[in-house]
Design an enzyme around this catalytic site. Structure first.
Site, PDB file in Angstrom:
ATOM      1  N   ASP A 131       4.901   5.081   0.433  1.00 16.92           N
ATOM      2  CA  ASP A 131       5.197   5.143   1.876  1.00 16.92           C
ATOM      3  C   ASP A 131       4.241   6.097   2.401  1.00 16.92           C
ATOM      4  O   ASP A 131       4.006   7.148   2.160  1.00 16.92           O
ATOM      5  CB  ASP A 131       6.807   5.384   2.026  1.00 16.92           C
TER       6      ASP A 131
ATOM      7  N   HIS B 245       5.867   8.791  -2.067  1.00 17.15           N
ATOM      8  CA  HIS B 245       4.951   9.003  -0.814  1.00 17.15           C
ATOM      9  C   HIS B 245       3.841   9.764  -1.486  1.00 17.15           C
ATOM     10  O   HIS B 245       3.710  10.589  -1.947  1.00 17.15           O
ATOM     11  CB  HIS B 245       5.864   9.845   0.094  1.00 17.15           C
TER      12      HIS B 245
END
Length: 260
Positions: A71, A216
């Site tokens: 993400d 992430h």
């Protein structure tokens, strides 16, 4: 803006991402999540009547699949991550953030698509969508859709709502824009640590078949943890797939929420 760790300032966006492990309890808001297994079984049932799409190259009903997702990128470490994924022959799904990411690293976005990974939408500025009206939700998603299409020639079909928070309005706008909503089953909380060994341990300990891993590629400890995560999970018999491959032979339905 997003980087954290010893001696690094946490900005407002980091505070938002720090709640990323909180998946909204969907009951009571009219949004019923569908698991990857349920999606596959429904597609097979439809196929027996002549209506389902063809399956992908990986049969996740027969092998232990897991989807690796990232993400809020791309960022400065994403090219190294792509090198690792290429070396390991592992596909991934990237939920890209528009402002200061897609628009800052267009060549990396292009490389993600060119190397066979799934390019997906994580909004323009990472605002929590459940606090917005329909027009604001549409703006957050459509701006990133258009920016990605300009670079890759294709609009995403998947999105991940910030903090996993969704409701009827978000679902309706997502349906309108052709976007399915993808949540997750395990997160290493890599926004809160730069310890790559801890990120690896948390991810591997939480992994399960039909799982979706949330990481992430913008935090300092994450990319260094990825080779170990891949190696450990391969030894445990997992097959890495993109989110569309995890759902195949089903196709992700716009507006629908998918959660393992």
């Amino acid at each position: 803006m997003f980087r954290t760790g010893p001696g690094k300032r946490r900005g407002p966006a980091v505070a938002i991402l720090a709640a990323a492990s909180l998946i909204l309890l969907l009951g009571g808001c009219g949004v019923d999540p569908v698991s990857p297994g349920e999606a596959r079984r429904e597609a097979v049932d439809t196929d027996s009547k002549g209506g389902a799409s063809e399956g992908g190259a990986v049969d996740c009903a027969a092998v232990k699949c897991i989807a690796l997702t990232f993400d809020a990128g791309p960022g400065k470490d994403t090219p190294r991550l792509l090198d690792i994924l290429r070396e390991e022959k592992v596909p991934a799904t990237f939920f890209l953030l528009g402002r200061k990411h897609v628009d800052r690293y267009p060549e990396v976005v292009r490389r993600i698509a060119d190397e066979g990974h799934e390019v997906a939408n994580h909004t323009w500025t990472h605002r929590v969508l459940t606090g917005l009206d329909a027009d604001e939700v549409r703006d957050e998603l459509s701006r990133t859709q258009n920016a990605i299409e300009k670079i890759t020639g294709r609009k995403p079909t998947l999105m991940r709502p910030p903090q996993g928070r969704t409701d009827d309005t978000v679902s309706e706008v997502s349906r309108e824009l052709g976007l399915a909503q993808i949540l997750w089953s395990v997160t290493a909380k890599d926004y809160a640590t730069t310890d790559a060994a801890l990120i690896r341990q948390r991810t591997v300990d939480g992994a399960e078949g039909d799982g979706i891993i949330l990481l992430h590629d913008i935090y300092d400890g994450t990319v260094p943890a990825v080779p170990g995560i891949i190696g450990d999970l391969k030894r445990k018999g997992f097959t890495f797939v993109t989110v569309p491959q995890l759902l195949a032979p089903a196709q992700a339905e716009p507006g629908t929420v998918y959660r393992p």
